[in-house]
Design an enzyme around this catalytic site. Structure first.
Site, PDB file in Angstrom:
ATOM      1  N   CYS A  33       0.846  -1.199   0.000  1.00  0.00           N
ATOM      2  CA  CYS A  33       0.000   0.000   0.000  1.00  0.00           C
ATOM      3  C   CYS A  33       0.876   1.241   0.000  1.00  0.00           C
ATOM      4  CB  CYS A  33      -0.951   0.080   1.178  1.00  0.00           C
ATOM      5  SG  CYS A  33      -2.233  -1.158   1.168  1.00  0.00           S
ATOM      6  N   LYS A 525      11.633 -17.544  -7.970  1.00  0.00           N
ATOM      7  CA  LYS A 525      11.532 -16.600  -9.089  1.00  0.00           C
ATOM      8  C   LYS A 525      10.510 -17.098 -10.098  1.00  0.00           C
ATOM      9  CE  LYS A 525      12.889 -14.053  -7.574  1.00  0.00           C
ATOM     10  NZ  LYS A 525      13.504 -13.785  -6.336  1.00  0.00           N
ATOM     11  N   LYS A 643       5.838  -5.400  -3.413  1.00  0.00           N
ATOM     12  CA  LYS A 643       7.292  -5.448  -3.345  1.00  0.00           C
ATOM     13  C   LYS A 643       7.795  -5.879  -1.972  1.00  0.00           C
ATOM     14  CE  LYS A 643      11.561  -5.040  -4.497  1.00  0.00           C
ATOM     15  NZ  LYS A 643      12.124  -6.260  -5.081  1.00  0.00           N
TER      16      LYS A 643
HETATM   17  O1  M6R Z   1      12.319  -6.464   1.489  1.00  0.00           O
HETATM   18  P1  M6R Z   1      12.674  -7.843   1.989  1.00  0.00           P
HETATM   19  O2  M6R Z   1      13.999  -8.287   1.521  1.00  0.00           O
HETATM   20  O3  M6R Z   1      12.560  -7.950   3.484  1.00  0.00           O
HETATM   21  O4  M6R Z   1      11.577  -8.778   1.351  1.00  0.00           O
HETATM   22  C1  M6R Z   1      11.533 -10.131   1.672  1.00  0.00           C
HETATM   23  C2  M6R Z   1      10.601 -10.885   0.754  1.00  0.00           C
HETATM   24  O5  M6R Z   1       9.298 -10.386   0.863  1.00  0.00           O
HETATM   25  C3  M6R Z   1      11.040 -10.780  -0.716  1.00  0.00           C
HETATM   26  O6  M6R Z   1      12.341 -11.261  -0.878  1.00  0.00           O
HETATM   27  C4  M6R Z   1      10.101 -11.596  -1.615  1.00  0.00           C
HETATM   28  O7  M6R Z   1      10.196 -12.954  -1.313  1.00  0.00           O
HETATM   29  C5  M6R Z   1      10.408 -11.336  -3.090  1.00  0.00           C
HETATM   30  N1  M6R Z   1       9.209 -11.063  -3.832  1.00  0.00           N
HETATM   31  C6  M6R Z   1      11.053 -12.502  -3.756  1.00  0.00           C
HETATM   32  O8  M6R Z   1      11.333 -12.246  -5.090  1.00  0.00           O
END
Ligand code: M6R
Length: 648
Positions: A33, A525, A643
């Protein structure tokens, strides 16, 4: 405030400028959000729509905007779907008004519909609110309000908060409209449990905004004669680089030329105005069709940024001043816990191998969401690292707070400077990989891996790693950027392989030792951007069950460099081929042992065993990218995702 430890760790790069004073920070990219609000002299709508565009990576299932018109009426426009839908709905009819709030949503409570989109009116339709977070006790509050005649237009938890603030506003006596609105926000926030970043506007208090945060990021952008509230500085840096990163329990009042930050309970807030360093081009697509491809191709540079200035030839070791630990304190560490979610957790798994192999310190990986509710026994010399690209992932933040509550030193490996995890940890190291906008994490993984290698090198050299081994790692780290460029040259060929398997119902990913986590990351991925079933496994686990899935239709992707377990991987590949399963193999240049066996072989340059994952993960990123594009998926904004995840 940024921990002093981190400030010393800033290095010169495209995104980070040396000589930053204590208050300078680089824009963070975090998600789930997005809020952008404007008060000033200009028409609010273009600012809000531009800000929403920049925040769309945080959530993109619906969006909305509310502007207080010059006639004193709130014009509220909102709809389900991408921002483009909202733009079309507004068309040329944007109201003239210089104060407004807006929101791009990632649904938690209630589907992605027009009504559930933010902003939300209160009962009187004189007050509007946008909210990022979760109001956990919303049902009880809603029941109470409904029993008093309130009618809700959405299924969201957020609408409860707008009604509640409206109730307190209407019942407040005395004071100006602005004072009443602030008092109503304070009173309402006392009633809610959960997390929030909010922006509120009322027709009685024109050109006045109130914001508050608890658990969800919110920043103030300070312009000339105009001010902003936003979930992330990326939404405002086109207009100002002066920003205040609000802390939990801060409340802010904004006019075009004034701002006031207090605590929600009325106490004095501890805040500072930071100078945000932001390279606009770093967040632009340039000639790339998608952010994910751009970010994959940035890895030669981003990996270099992760180790630049952090290698010591003299000591054959790494320098991580931001950890803010003396050599003796580092020597006293007898256990390490690495915490993260998703890709960051996969990097942590790689880190476990690296630290145990290079530094011989027992290391464990904890999924952040599990760690925070598990009473993990840890002895006092345990060092905890929270790994997060965004620095805002709520589960990782919860794990950090839980470890700190128990008295452990918690360090962060974070990309987003000034993010909550960066601010709350006791020190750490920044990834310096620049904005990562594609939802699928790519360059952050290789940067995390690089940092973990530096950490393992540093800890190893304080223990029993020899000078020559330290020198070898440094030499190979420095050689990585060129080798990454070699791998990237194969993008077109990897695209051909992706197209060959375009009808595959799913894919298996297999790897061992250092590349077990590479296999997990490759599978993540593929599934998150292509929506096909994909799972990663330690290669030898095949025969313990996974092999039952092998068929002529299901490709297996083996990460099988010419390393100490190559022969073992070879046997697993034989087992798959014996059952007619197609095999795509990633191996080392010059190794022809797979030519006769695998259907498709992708070669990566030779490096030392522990660094191979940085090279091997790139073909996996490209494979999923090309596969996803060919299947017509929205690569940068895959369905159901955002994200980063700032709600539980
Ligand atoms: O911002 P962060 O590194 O804490 O995020 C962790 C995960 O939410 C993030 O790596 C997620 O798994 C991605 N979409 C993977 O590509």
């Amino acid at each position: 405030m940024l921990s002093a430890l981190w400030k010393t760790d800033l290095i010169k790069s495209k995104y980070f400028v040396t000589g930053l004073d204590n208050s300078k920070k680089t824009a963070s990219i975090a998600g789930m959000c997005g809020i952008i609000a404007y008060v000033g002299k200009e028409k609010a709508t273009p600012y809000l729509l531009d800000g929403l565009q920049r925040l769309e990576y945080r959530g993109y299932d619906s969006s909305g905007i509310a502007v207080l018109s010059d006639e004193g009426v709130i014009d509220l426009q909102k709809c389900a779907g991408r921002l483009q839908n909202l733009r079309q709905q507004i068309g040329e009819q944007a109201v003239a008004g210089s104060c407004g709030i807006s929101h791009t949503r990632w649904a938690t409570h209630g589907e992605a519909t027009d009504n559930n989109a933010h902003p939300h009116f209160d009962q009187s339709e004189k007050l509007v609110l946008v909210h990022n977070g979760v109001i956990e006790n919303y049902q009880k509050l809603r029941d109470d309000l409904e029993s008093k005649g309130h009618q809700f237009r959405s299924q969201t938890d957020s609408e409860v908060l707008s009604h509640l603030i409206g109730v307190f506003y209407d019942s407040a006596d005395g004071g100006s409209s602005e004072e009443r609105l602030v008092a109503a926000v304070r009173e309402s926030l006392k009633q809610v449990s959960g997390t929030y970043g909010i922006a509120v506007m009322h027709v009685d208090a024109p050109d006045f905004l109130v914001g508050a945060r608890l658990g969800s990021p919110l920043i103030v952008g300070l312009g000339k004669g105009e001010n902003f509230l936003a979930s992330d500085v990326s939404a405002v840096v086109a207009h100002t680089t002066d920003a205040i990163y609000l802390n939990d329990y801060d409340l802010v009042c904004l006019k075009g030329d004034e701002f006031k930050v207090e605590r929600i309970d009325g106490g004095v807030a501890d805040f500072q105005v930071s100078q945000v360093e932001f390279s606009a081009e770093a967040a632009e697509l340039g000639d790339y069709p998608h952010y994910m491809l751009k970010e994959i191709f940035e890895q030669a540079e981003s990996v270099e940024n992760a180790f630049r200035g952090r290698l010591s030839d003299e000591e054959a070791s790494a320098k991580l001043g931001g950890l803010q630990m003396s050599p003796q304190e580092l020597r006293d560490v007898d256990r390490i816990v690495l915490v993260g979610c998703g890709t960051a957790c996969h990097a942590a798994m790689a880190g476990e191998h690296l630290i145990e192999a290079l530094a011989r310190i027992p290391t464990e990986v904890e999924i952040a969401s599990e760690f925070r509710y598990r009473n993990v026994p840890m002895d006092k010399n345990t060092l905890v690292f929270v790994i997060s690209q965004s620095g805002e992932t709520i589960d990782s933040l919860g794990a950090l707070r839980e470890a700190k509550r128990k008295g452990f030193r918690v360090l962060g490996l974070v990309n987003a400077v000034g993010s909550t995890i960066a601010r709350e940890s006791d020190g750490g190291a920044y990834m310096h990989c620049g904005p990562e906008i594609g939802v699928a994490a790519t360059k952050s993984f290789t940067s995390q891996f690089t940092l973990l290698t530096l950490l393992a090198l540093l800890l190893g050299r304080m223990r029993d790693m020899s000078v020559s081994d330290g020198q070898e790692i440094i030499k190979e780290l420095r050689a990585l950027p060129d080798k990454i460029r070699e791998v990237l040259k194969q993008s077109d060929r990897i695209k051909e392989i992706a197209l060959k398997y375009i009808d595959a119902p799913g894919m298996l990913y297999l790897g061992r030792q250092f590349n077990y986590s590479t296999a997990l990351e490759g599978a993540l991925k593929m599934k998150e951007i292509s929506y096909i079933f994909a799972s990663g496994h330690a290669s030898a686990e095949l025969k313990h069950g996974v092999i039952a899935l092998v068929s002529e239709e299901l490709p297996s992707v083996f990460v099988a460099p010419k390393d100490s377990v190559f022969k073992k991987n070879l046997s697993s590949i034989e087992e798959v081929k014996a059952r007619k399963g197609p095999v795509i193999a990633i191996t080392t240049e010059g190794n022809d042992e797979l030519d006769r066996l695998a259907d498709d072989v992708i070669y990566v340059p030779e490096t030392i065993e522990c660094l191979n994952p940085i090279l091997s993960v790139i073909p996996l990123q490209l494979l999923s990218y090309h596969f996803s594009v060919a299947r017509g998926c929205d690569v940068d904004k895959p369905r159901n995702l955002a994200k980063s995840v700032t709600v539980e």
